[in-house]
Design an enzyme around this catalytic site. Structure first.
Site, PDB file in Angstrom:
ATOM      1  N   GLY A  55      64.364  22.719  42.570  1.00  0.00           N
ATOM      2  CA  GLY A  55      63.716  23.659  41.653  1.00  0.00           C
ATOM      3  C   GLY A  55      64.546  24.882  41.317  1.00  0.00           C
TER       4      GLY A  55
ATOM      5  N   THR B 105      34.161  34.365  29.871  1.00  0.00           N
ATOM      6  CA  THR B 105      33.558  35.593  29.346  1.00  0.00           C
ATOM      7  C   THR B 105      33.444  35.533  27.835  1.00  0.00           C
ATOM      8  OG1 THR B 105      34.502  36.857  31.184  1.00  0.00           O
ATOM      9  CG2 THR B 105      33.783  38.096  29.261  1.00  0.00           C
TER      10      THR B 105
ATOM     11  N   GLN C 221      48.481  43.162  36.105  1.00  0.00           N
ATOM     12  CA  GLN C 221      48.620  43.900  37.366  1.00  0.00           C
ATOM     13  C   GLN C 221      49.381  45.199  37.100  1.00  0.00           C
ATOM     14  OE1 GLN C 221      49.604  41.415  40.858  1.00  0.00           O
ATOM     15  NE2 GLN C 221      49.584  39.644  39.477  1.00  0.00           N
TER      16      GLN C 221
ATOM     17  N   LYS D 176      29.967  44.380  29.714  1.00  0.00           N
ATOM     18  CA  LYS D 176      29.689  43.388  30.759  1.00  0.00           C
ATOM     19  C   LYS D 176      29.749  44.038  32.141  1.00  0.00           C
ATOM     20  CE  LYS D 176      34.429  41.497  31.089  1.00  0.00           C
ATOM     21  NZ  LYS D 176      35.152  41.807  29.862  1.00  0.00           N
TER      22      LYS D 176
ATOM     23  N   HIS E 105      49.087  43.901  27.594  1.00  0.00           N
ATOM     24  CA  HIS E 105      47.716  44.009  28.111  1.00  0.00           C
ATOM     25  C   HIS E 105      47.310  45.471  28.274  1.00  0.00           C
ATOM     26  CE1 HIS E 105      44.078  42.850  30.178  1.00  0.00           C
ATOM     27  NE2 HIS E 105      44.405  43.575  31.223  1.00  0.00           N
TER      28      HIS E 105
END
Length: 338
Positions: A47, A238, A106, A204, A139
């Site tokens: 790998g 969601t 994160q 939510k 994000h």
């Protein structure tokens, strides 16, 4: 000062179709054949990743096209090793074109003894020799501050606005933009301004991570064609539940526009069986065969925007001009007919 040579593109294995589309688009703009640099990105039996560049890149302005999507770790390592190979080959400048920036979720410590992985990835990219980042819909916008190098964060909302104006041409007054949570209000408001539509929010509440206990609609969606806008769709749980809640509150139909179609686990099955009329994603992440075959998923191209952005970076002209729908309209001519 712009370079007298052409920009050079190289790609890993994360999204080769997008890289080739960007190269084709740049070839159209430049009137010359700008193919991908000949290289191999392979793995040993265990790998381990190996990169070999077959063309001379000394003094060249290099652009590595590589989203860090699933498998995130493999694609991130490919990007780092390609950057190291180019740096050791005396490339003049290395720009990482990361259509989807993995680990962006994160971006802060939500509880004790947890990492800020987005900052760690930023450090690794800079250490590998990357001098500039070009990405799409981070994000969290503050991730740009994790870097001490220039970061150009493009937005999908101008492309979405063009598509919505074409698809809802006869009923734009009935459209309402919906944020699926309070944290995404700024993104939804931006799209709502572009198409001159009202804004609603689905609030939510979670009892535990990954499970939504309750959803509340803020705003009157009665008789509206609701468009949910968000930066990513992972398992779609969601998103599908929000669509059901909106219909229960009187919406006539629900669509979703999502920048990054992560689409992991049961996402495709959920979207297929959901009450949503359509889910629109970009090709920032290479779509699987299941995503392509899903009848209510459409994929919008990002190659025209990335190609123009790369040319602007190479020539030293404005990238922020591509934040405007009016600027992208001629670039996407033919994609969104009047």
């Amino acid at each position: 000062m712009p370079s007298i040579t052409e920009p050079k593109l190289i790609s890993g294995n994360a999204n080769l179709p997008l890289a080739k589309s960007i190269a084709r688009r740049m070839s159209m703009h430049r009137g010359t054949n700008l193919g991908l640099v000949d290289a191999r990105v392979e793995r040993f039996n265990d790998g381990e990743i190996f990169v070999e560049v077959f063309e001379n890149v000394r003094g060249e302005d290099m652009f590595i096209i590589q989203p860090t999507s699933n498998p995130a770790n493999d694609n991130l390592m490919e990007l780092l090793i390609m950057a190291d190979a180019l740096r050791r080959s005396s490339a003049s400048r290395i720009t990482a074109v990361i259509p989807y920036f993995g680990y962006a979720r994160q971006d802060r410590r939500t509880k004790a003894r947890t990492p800020i992985s987005a900052k760690l990835v930023a450090n690794m990219l800079v250490e590998a020799g990357i001098e500039r980042i070009l990405t799409l819909d981070l994000h969290a916008a503050q991730i740009q501050g994790f870097f001490d190098i220039p970061v150009d964060n493009l937005y999908a909302s101008p492309i979405f606005a063009l598509d919505i104006k074409e698809k809802f041409a006869g009923s734009l007054s009935d459209v309402m933009v919906v944020s699926p949570d309070v944290g995404g209000v700024a993104r939804a408001r931006e799209l709502a301004k572009r198409i001159n539509a009202p804004l609603s929010i689905v609030d939510k509440r979670r009892e535990k991570p990954g499970e939504v206990a309750e959803m509340t609609v803020i705003g009157d969606v009665t008789g509206k064609k609701c468009i949910i806008v968000d930066d990513m769709c992972d398992t779609a749980g969601t998103l599908c539940k929000a669509a059901e809640v909106l219909l229960e509150h009187g919406a006539t139909e629900v669509h979703a526009y999502i920048s990054h179609g992560v689409m992991s686990g049961p996402a495709v099955e959920r979207v297929t069986n959901s009450v949503m009329k359509s889910l629109v994603i970009t090709d920032s992440i290479q779509p699987t065969e299941a995503v392509k075959a899903c009848p209510n998923i459409r994929i919008l191209p990002t190659a025209p925007m990335f190609a123009q952005s790369i040319l602007n970076i190479w020539s030293g002209t404005s990238v922020s001009s591509l934040f405007e729908t009016e600027t992208l309209e001629p670039i996407y001519e033919g994609q969104f007919p009047d």
